[in-house]
Design a protein around this motif. Structure first.
Motif: not given
Lengths: 302, 286
Positions: A237-238, A259, A262-265, A270, B64-68, B70, B90, B153-156, B163, B177-179
């Motif tokens: 469920g994360n 998870m 990939g969403n962080s720089v 973060e 890889g995601g938006s963070g990747t 950028l 970001k 996911a946090n940061g998606s 939000e 949360e889901q990926d």
């Protein structure tokens, strides 16, 4: 010069071959050592950056209960994930160990032939299945089952435990089998000769003398469960919340890590926070390894 | 002698790796596109068409995601970075170094499990659900069914945009949360009482798609901003990208790709009747 004398003084072909072999093996080992050291250093440096660059308090990192690294007022409390990891690991080991010991005893003591013919191939098959398949089965079978049985969303520590149970079972079973097999034959024979029944022999002699080996097997299984990411991520469920029941969504270190990365720089708080989780994971697996060695050393003293 | 051999043994694999990577480059030019998984399928499909028209060009598209996306484009490691977010939004990204190409707009819609009989939600109700003020559907539809939030996911990027628009700066409730969007929608379709949000291209009939303030989630409503939950999908390059990068970006704006964009339920930026800046101000001009 005398040819015989010459051939005696020169390095022979075999010596040269041996030297070459030694250089190759040494280089391989060196490469591995360098790689492991680089990995450890990299994770350590990246993981400690949270505390030294971003000045996060390590105590509040370890014992904080809120995890929102991306927000303007970032909250970095890793306790929910850490606890989640520990709980699924311990629970899956508790559930799997009796089954594993039972299966191993059956294979070595009760019916070695059927064991070799059926149980062993089945166990080996289980090891070969990729973890995403376990996760998918968990998602499509266990999650709805748990939801219907206990309510809630079906995602949580209980479901993750069940999935991990199947995943660690073959590891623990095969190592327990090895441990039971290595119990000397004359122990059993002496026990039977003293008039003990087969069950008494298994219970009082075979299991007792194999205990360190069985414990090693359990710890190995636990370290597999602790590091498993994909299958757990699919069913737990994360939610970075303190786990307050077995059927409410929780999270593990690995699931949050995979998870979020990939969403962080790179270089941001973060991202550094995720590396700190990775460091925590690394330290825990080191601990598991040390535990295995410690058990091994203790048993060799006897 | 001993050390020379040892050295050569260590150098050989490194040499082999670098040589093999050279070989691809010698053959022809290549472009690397990395980032947001929301945009990945479209760019992948478009790049297949693009390389067929050109000999010796290879376009490598990865998620890889938006963070990747950028961070890789900021480092200059790739040619194009895909992102759901403005670079300004970001942390750790310097927007002055980058050039923004807004290719398309995607609407984001709340999705609800079918056991919840809900056809319309007000934006206040939506906000109350995701901030945790309301925890049972009883208070919204009258049905006694606990609300199960499935967040991304946090940061998606999708989560950030949802939000930003729906919660207006308030903190979301910590929840499951889901990926990926695909996973989120399949969980909502199978879990009674579940609610999540996905971009339009992921919408499926297996879940309910309630109106928000009486507006249906359609492409037409996004175009004129009656449906307010939408975001740009950005393609970021460094300042002064290479000729090949420019040519690929131009191709993405061609009629052929525009058709592809529409068929995947996205809206080409050129068809938007409004524009929106980083701080959320909407302007009516094209």
């Amino acid at each position: 010069m005398d040819p015989i004398r010459e051939s005696l003084l020169k390095t022979s072909k075999k010596t040269r071959r041996e030297r070459r072999g030694r250089i190759i093996t040494f280089a391989c080992i060196l490469l591995i050592v360098v790689m492991v050291a680089a990995l450890l250093l990299f994770v350590t440096f990246k993981g400690l950056a949270t505390f030294f660059v971003n000045h996060v308090n390590p105590i509040s990192f370890l014992f904080g209960t809120n995890w929102n690294p991306g927000q303007k007022n970032p909250q970095l409390g890793a306790l929910p994930m850490f606890l989640g990891s520990i709980l699924v690991t311990i629970f899956s080991a508790i559930v799997a160990t009796p089954f594993a010991i039972g299966a191993a005893t059956f294979m070595t003591e009760i019916s070695p032939r059927t064991g070799k013919k059926f149980l062993q191939p089945v166990m080996e098959l289980l090891v070969g299945i990729p973890s995403v398949v376990y996760g998918f089965i968990g998602l499509t079978v266990f999650v709805p089952l748990m939801r219907n049985l206990f309510g809630g969303s079906g995602f949580g520590i209980l479901t993750a435990t069940l999935v991990l149970f199947v995943m660690v079972l073959p590891t623990i079973t095969s190592m327990t089998t090895d441990a039971l097999n290595s119990v000397p034959r004359n122990y059993r024979e002496s026990s039977l000769a003293l008039g003990a029944t087969r069950f008494q022999t298994i219970y009082k002699v075979v299991w007792r003398s194999a205990t360190p080996g069985i414990m090693t097997a359990v710890v190995f299984g636990m370290s597999r469960a602790f590091g498993e990411a994909l299958a757990v991520q699919m069913v737990i469920g994360n939610a970075a919340l303190m786990p307050h029941s077995l059927i409410s969504p929780a999270s593990t270190l690995t699931s949050i890590l995979t998870m979020g990365i990939g969403n962080s720089v790179m270089g941001t708080l973060e991202n550094n926070a995720l590396w700190s989780l990775a460091l925590l994971l690394l330290l825990m697996s080191l601990l598991f390894n040390m535990l295995v060695r410690w058990i091994g050393r203790r048993s060799s003293l006897k | 002698m001993k050390y020379k051999k040892l050295l050569s043994l260590l150098v050989l694999p490194i040499l082999a790796v670098s040589l093999s990577s050279c070989r691809i480059k010698i053959k022809g030019e290549q472009l690397t596109v990395v980032g947001s998984t929301a945009l990945q399928p479209l760019v992948e499909a478009a790049s297949d068409e693009y390389i067929q028209s050109l000999d010796g060009v290879f376009v490598n598209v990865q998620g890889g995601g938006s963070g990747t996306g950028l961070s890789e484009i900021q480092q200059g490691a790739v040619d194009i970075g895909m992102s759901d977010l403005f670079a300004e939004e970001k942390a750790g990204i310097d927007p002055k170094k980058l050039e923004d190409h807004r290719l398309l707009v995607t609407g984001i819609a709340p999705v609800v499990n079918k056991k919840v009989k809900v056809t319309n939600l007000t934006s206040k109700q939506l906000k109350d659900i995701f901030t945790g003020k309301v925890t049972n559907w009883r208070d919204i539809t009258g049905q006694d069914l606990p609300i199960i939030i499935v967040n991304r996911a946090n940061g998606s990027g999708t989560r950030y945009n949802f939000e930003k628009i729906v919660l207006k700066g308030q903190d979301a409730k910590s929840a499951q949360e889901q990926d990926s969007s695909g996973m989120a929608i399949s969980i909502v379709s199978s879990t009674p009482g579940a609610i999540s949000y996905v971009s339009f291209s992921y919408l499926k009939d297996s879940v309910l798609q309630p109106k928000v303030d009486g507006v249906k989630p359609t492409q037409a409503n996004v175009r004129n901003n009656r449906w307010k939950i939408w975001s740009y999908e950005h393609l970021y390059t460094q300042k002064n990208p290479s000729a090949l990068t420019r040519s690929f970006l131009n191709y993405l704006k061609s009629d052929e790709v525009t058709e592809m964009i529409k068929s995947m339920k996205y809206i080409p930026t050129s068809e938007m009747e409004v524009s929106r800046d980083v701080s959320g101000h909407v302007r009516g001009a094209k």
